[in-house]
Design a protein around this motif. Structure first.
Motif, mmCIF file in Angstrom:
data_model
loop_
_atom_site.group_PDB
_atom_site.id
_atom_site.type_symbol
_atom_site.label_atom_id
_atom_site.label_comp_id
_atom_site.label_asym_id
_atom_site.label_seq_id
_atom_site.Cartn_x
_atom_site.Cartn_y
_atom_site.Cartn_z
ATOM 1 N N GLY A 334 0.809 -1.205 0.000
ATOM 2 C CA GLY A 334 0.000 0.000 0.000
ATOM 3 C C GLY A 334 0.845 1.259 0.000
ATOM 4 N N GLY A 335 0.397 2.266 -0.750
ATOM 5 C CA GLY A 335 1.060 3.546 -0.741
ATOM 6 C C GLY A 335 2.150 3.735 -1.776
ATOM 7 N N VAL A 336 2.448 2.690 -2.581
ATOM 8 C CA VAL A 336 3.522 2.837 -3.568
ATOM 9 C C VAL A 336 3.014 3.378 -4.898
ATOM 10 C CG1 VAL A 336 4.942 1.037 -2.535
ATOM 11 C CG2 VAL A 336 3.311 0.425 -4.346
ATOM 12 N N GLY A 337 1.693 3.436 -5.095
ATOM 13 C CA GLY A 337 1.150 4.019 -6.310
ATOM 14 C C GLY A 337 0.690 3.016 -7.349
ATOM 15 N N LYS A 338 0.224 1.857 -6.911
ATOM 16 C CA LYS A 338 -0.275 0.845 -7.853
ATOM 17 C C LYS A 338 -1.407 1.396 -8.708
ATOM 18 C CE LYS A 338 -1.460 -2.126 -4.736
ATOM 19 N NZ LYS A 338 -1.002 -1.428 -3.521
ATOM 20 N N THR A 339 -2.326 2.125 -8.073
ATOM 21 C CA THR A 339 -3.499 2.622 -8.794
ATOM 22 C C THR A 339 -3.109 3.591 -9.900
ATOM 23 O OG1 THR A 339 -4.873 2.351 -6.824
ATOM 24 C CG2 THR A 339 -5.696 3.824 -8.546
ATOM 25 N N ALA A 344 -2.304 4.774 -15.600
ATOM 26 C CA ALA A 344 -1.458 5.303 -16.663
ATOM 27 C C ALA A 344 -1.306 4.301 -17.803
ATOM 28 C CB ALA A 344 -0.084 5.672 -16.101
ATOM 29 N N ILE A 345 -1.123 3.028 -17.467
ATOM 30 C CA ILE A 345 -0.984 1.990 -18.493
ATOM 31 C C ILE A 345 -2.293 1.818 -19.257
ATOM 32 C CG2 ILE A 345 -0.612 -0.486 -18.857
ATOM 33 C CD1 ILE A 345 1.339 -0.391 -16.472
ATOM 34 N N ALA A 346 -3.408 1.786 -18.533
ATOM 35 C CA ALA A 346 -4.709 1.611 -19.171
ATOM 36 C C ALA A 346 -5.019 2.757 -20.123
ATOM 37 C CB ALA A 346 -5.799 1.490 -18.104
ATOM 38 N N VAL A 356 -9.954 -1.382 -23.510
ATOM 39 C CA VAL A 356 -9.290 -1.604 -22.225
ATOM 40 C C VAL A 356 -10.312 -1.556 -21.097
ATOM 41 C CG1 VAL A 356 -7.476 -0.834 -20.646
ATOM 42 C CG2 VAL A 356 -7.204 -0.485 -23.114
ATOM 43 N N THR A 357 -10.204 -2.505 -20.159
ATOM 44 C CA THR A 357 -10.960 -2.459 -18.911
ATOM 45 C C THR A 357 -9.972 -2.259 -17.769
ATOM 46 O OG1 THR A 357 -12.732 -3.917 -19.686
ATOM 47 C CG2 THR A 357 -12.426 -3.744 -17.309
ATOM 48 N N LEU A 358 -10.182 -1.218 -16.975
ATOM 49 C CA LEU A 358 -9.367 -0.943 -15.791
ATOM 50 C C LEU A 358 -10.209 -1.256 -14.566
ATOM 51 C CD1 LEU A 358 -6.949 0.311 -14.244
ATOM 52 C CD2 LEU A 358 -8.011 2.554 -14.603
ATOM 53 N N SER A 359 -9.708 -2.164 -13.721
ATOM 54 C CA SER A 359 -10.496 -2.581 -12.570
ATOM 55 C C SER A 359 -9.609 -2.666 -11.332
ATOM 56 C CB SER A 359 -11.148 -3.946 -12.826
ATOM 57 O OG SER A 359 -12.035 -4.279 -11.786
ATOM 58 N N THR A 360 -10.225 -2.569 -10.161
ATOM 59 C CA THR A 360 -9.488 -2.631 -8.894
ATOM 60 C C THR A 360 -10.276 -3.418 -7.870
ATOM 61 O OG1 THR A 360 -8.396 -1.340 -7.157
ATOM 62 C CG2 THR A 360 -10.484 -0.492 -7.985
ATOM 63 N N THR A 361 -9.543 -3.969 -6.880
ATOM 64 C CA THR A 361 -10.188 -4.614 -5.735
ATOM 65 C C THR A 361 -9.892 -3.861 -4.450
ATOM 66 O OG1 THR A 361 -8.271 -6.005 -5.289
ATOM 67 C CG2 THR A 361 -9.919 -6.880 -6.801
ATOM 68 N N ASP A 362 -9.157 -2.770 -4.559
ATOM 69 C CA ASP A 362 -8.765 -2.020 -3.368
ATOM 70 C C ASP A 362 -9.941 -1.155 -2.905
ATOM 71 O OD1 ASP A 362 -7.675 -0.427 -1.423
ATOM 72 O OD2 ASP A 362 -5.892 0.119 -2.560
ATOM 73 N N PRO A 363 -10.472 -1.426 -1.682
ATOM 74 C CA PRO A 363 -11.630 -0.651 -1.225
ATOM 75 C C PRO A 363 -11.318 0.823 -1.034
ATOM 76 C CG PRO A 363 -10.750 -2.022 0.545
ATOM 77 C CD PRO A 363 -10.051 -2.439 -0.702
ATOM 78 N N ASP A 369 -10.733 8.328 -10.280
ATOM 79 C CA ASP A 369 -10.092 9.628 -10.108
ATOM 80 C C ASP A 369 -8.691 9.671 -10.716
ATOM 81 O OD1 ASP A 369 -12.354 10.333 -8.762
ATOM 82 O OD2 ASP A 369 -11.493 10.114 -6.760
ATOM 83 N N ALA A 370 -8.079 8.472 -10.867
ATOM 84 C CA ALA A 370 -6.720 8.413 -11.413
ATOM 85 C C ALA A 370 -6.705 8.543 -12.931
ATOM 86 C CB ALA A 370 -6.048 7.104 -11.003
ATOM 87 N N VAL A 371 -7.874 8.477 -13.552
ATOM 88 C CA VAL A 371 -7.981 8.611 -15.008
ATOM 89 C C VAL A 371 -8.387 10.045 -15.323
ATOM 90 C CG1 VAL A 371 -9.156 7.810 -17.082
ATOM 91 C CG2 VAL A 371 -8.613 6.196 -15.254
ATOM 92 N N GLU A 372 -7.595 10.715 -16.132
ATOM 93 C CA GLU A 372 -7.859 12.122 -16.447
ATOM 94 C C GLU A 372 -8.896 12.227 -17.574
ATOM 95 O OE1 GLU A 372 -4.313 14.213 -17.281
ATOM 96 O OE2 GLU A 372 -3.312 13.643 -15.411
ATOM 97 N N GLY A 373 -10.130 12.580 -17.189
ATOM 98 C CA GLY A 373 -11.185 12.771 -18.185
ATOM 99 C C GLY A 373 -11.670 11.465 -18.784
ATOM 100 N N LYS A 374 -12.514 11.583 -19.784
ATOM 101 C CA LYS A 374 -13.076 10.413 -20.453
ATOM 102 C C LYS A 374 -12.148 10.007 -21.590
ATOM 103 C CE LYS A 374 -17.379 8.740 -22.558
ATOM 104 N NZ LYS A 374 -17.466 7.585 -21.656
ATOM 105 N N VAL A 375 -11.787 8.731 -21.625
ATOM 106 C CA VAL A 375 -10.864 8.216 -22.632
ATOM 107 C C VAL A 375 -11.607 7.202 -23.496
ATOM 108 C CG1 VAL A 375 -8.667 7.038 -23.043
ATOM 109 C CG2 VAL A 375 -8.929 8.546 -21.045
ATOM 110 N N ALA A 376 -11.636 7.428 -24.788
ATOM 111 C CA ALA A 376 -12.329 6.513 -25.697
ATOM 112 C C ALA A 376 -11.717 5.123 -25.610
ATOM 113 C CB ALA A 376 -12.229 7.039 -27.132
#
Length: 568
Positions: A334-339, A344-346, A356-363, A369-376
């Motif tokens: 935790g805290g190293v910047g995985k999200t 960024a990769i997605a 691309v599907t970007l998904s997380t299990t971290d509650p 919020d890590a994605v800047e704007g809407k990306v086609a």
């Protein structure tokens, strides 16, 4: 004050990896010793760097620290303790059961819960037996037990025949079967922890939102158990020497924002603020500096050292994109910047025209919020661990709970609150998302550990799990496991920071994955100040401190390395 105030004989320091538990516990111990007290520091961390911080070679017996009269330290080796437990549980079956069954049983006892309970057994001998530490005025423990372990050990049913009959399949509970003789010692240990006159528990955090959320979760767990004498220690508090440096200004603002939104429970605790130290916290002089009221700013700018730095994410993204589809998993503490790395990769893959599907299990992760704007082409989803665990728990209790008495059911319910259970439940949900990787890219922020992969892949282990819980293994999970080992289909990326603890813990994660037959595709060093372009005097010193850790990661022969600068 810059160090926690000490009013009890026993202190525990706890917090997520990389927040500075070891350095703060050592600085506090050194301050007490220099005030004339006899102090013992005990580490239960499998990746302990207590030797490095104190500048001494330690063992499992108290060792005097050179240059610090009255200060002693020892390292408990929980991995060794876990190996002893494992052999105690598995040894009687060697030569009786098939080799595959023995290997499967050993895997059952290789998880984090087994290591933690084994470590608890070791430090219980120090905490629960007054004679063991009678010569010391203070005993400081670096790394405290989780709420799950404490709840487990306070349950009366932990000492019933239910445990003895469950050792074949309970990965979290099995070790307790060998601890019946320790019952009185454990009871004394738990009582000592909850006695506010005897013990202070220090929640260590950095002024960052993720670290503060973890500290609040721990505070809530401990409050449920009646542990009330808590303090908050904020480590690495940074304020720019003067405005105008974009990196320093942004770091100052980020810390202020995190503290302004601190959970109310944490905000109500007595608090100490330890300043940001640029050169790390190795050696007695550095530990003494932690105890000063504020960090002195160096007189002027010193240029960063010139070394060959790994490239950014671009080359990794290009290589991933060449496969056309598949799964990318970002892993790390935790805290190293995985999200942010996953996002960024997605985003980069989507902008290259891929679905691309970007998904997380971290509650706690706000992946959207890590994605800047809407990306086609980019779809953001979330696997809800609470819902997955609730569904799994209901399924298990419905099938197995009806055959147990009250004590047995209470024990099973606590087992189902463990980290291992959460990981297994979430892992089942992974299978549904990963299946999409057949015709698109799936980027997963936070992935299962090697232990979980092995646990679910071992037919004998899972068979015993089914016998114990009456749960079912979805077919999608069976097809998922070979995919995780397929380097063409799944690319695992370990994310770390250029600091001692995150790198050490990432290396342990790599070893864990190796047991499961998984080799990382790449390592990503995140938030590097060395590459940031800052000219703030303190931050340029910290950038210089990063050099050996960057070189250590870059020398890893089994995977690629990318480096991301700290950005404003």
């Amino acid at each position: 004050m810059s160090l926690p105030q000490v009013e009890t004989r026993i202190l525990f320091f706890t917090g997520k990896g990389g927040v500075g538990k070891t350095s703060l516990s050592c600085a506090t111990g050194l301050a007490l010793a220099e005030a004339g007290r006899r102090v013992l520091i005990v580490s239960t961390d499998p990746a302990s760097n207590l030797d490095e911080v104190l500048g001494a070679t330690l063992s499992q017996v108290p060792t005097a620290i050179p240059g610090a009269p009255g200060l002693f330290a020892l390292n408990i080796d929980p991995e060794a303790a876990a190996r002893d437990y494992r052999e105690r549980m598995v040894g009687p079956y060697r030569g009786i059961l098939p080799a595959a069954a023995i290997a499967s049983m050993e895997e059952q006892f290789s998880g984090a819960c087994t290591v933690e309970i084994a470590a608890f057994d070791e430090f219980a001998k120090l905490l629960g037996d007054p004679a063991a530490t009678a010569e010391f005025d203070h005993v400081i423990f670096d790394t405290a037990p989780t709420g799950h372990t404490l709840r487990l050990l306070t349950l009366p049913s932990a000492w019933t025949e239910f445990i003895a009959s469950s050792t074949g399949g309970a990965s979290c509970l099995g070790p307790l079967a060998g601890l019946e003789k320790q019952k009185a010692l454990y009871a004394a240990t738990v009582a000592q922890l909850a006695d506010p006159k005897a013990t202070t528990l220090v929640l260590v955090s950095r002024p960052e939102r993720s670290a503060l959320r973890e500290a609040e979760r721990t505070r809530g767990e401990l409050a449920e158990l009646g542990v009330s004498n808590l303090r908050l220690a904020l480590n690495g508090v940074f304020t720019a020497a003067s405005p105008g440096d974009a990196i320093a200004d942004a770091m100052t603002e980020r810390g202020r924002d995190a503290l302004a939104t601190m959970p109310a429970g944490l905000a109500s605790l007595p608090r100490s603020d330890t300043p940001f130290l640029p050169r790390g916290t190795v050696g007695l002089d550095a530990l003494r500096a932690m105890g000063q009221a504020g960090a002195a700013h160096p007189p002027g700018f010193e240029p960063m050292p010139r070394i060959h730095l790994p490239g950014g994410l671009e080359a990794l993204v290009a290589e991933i994109a060449a496969s056309g589809h598949g799964v990318v998993m970002t892993m790390g503490k935790g805290g190293v910047g995985k999200t942010s790395v996953a996002a960024a990769i997605a985003t980069a893959l989507a902008r290259l025209g891929h679905k691309v599907t970007l998904s997380t299990t971290d509650p706690a992760a706000h992946v959207q919020d890590a994605v800047e704007g809407k990306v086609a082409g980019l779809t953001v989803t979330r696997i809800d661990p609470e819902r997955e665990v609730a569904d799994y728990r209901d399924e298990v209790l419905a099938k197995a709970g009806g055959t147990l008495d009250m004590a047995g059911r209470a024990m099973l319910e606590e087992d189902l609150r463990s980290p291992c259970t959460e990981e297994i439940a979430v892992f089942r949900a992974f299978s549904r998302t990963v299946d999409e990787g057949r015709d698109r890219f799936v980027i997963l922020d936070t992935a299962p550990t090697g232990h979980t992969i092995l646990l679910l892949d071992a037919a004998e282990a899972y068979h015993r799990e089914v016998l114990r819980t009456q749960a079912e293994m979805p077919e999608a999970v069976r097809s998922l496991l070979p995919r995780l080992r397929d380097r063409d289909f799944t690319k695992t990326i370990i994310v770390t920071l250029a600091e001692a603890t995150p790198v050490h813990e990432a290396e342990r994660l790599q070893d864990d994955l190796a047991r499961a037959g998984i080799t990382p595709f790449a390592w990503v060093i995140n938030q590097s100040l060395l590459a940031s372009g800052t000219r703030d005097p303190l931050l340029t010193q910290r950038g210089t401190y990063e050099v050996p850790f960057i070189e250590r990661v870059a020398a890893n022969p089994s995977s690629r390395t990318a480096l991301i600068p700290w950005t404003a």
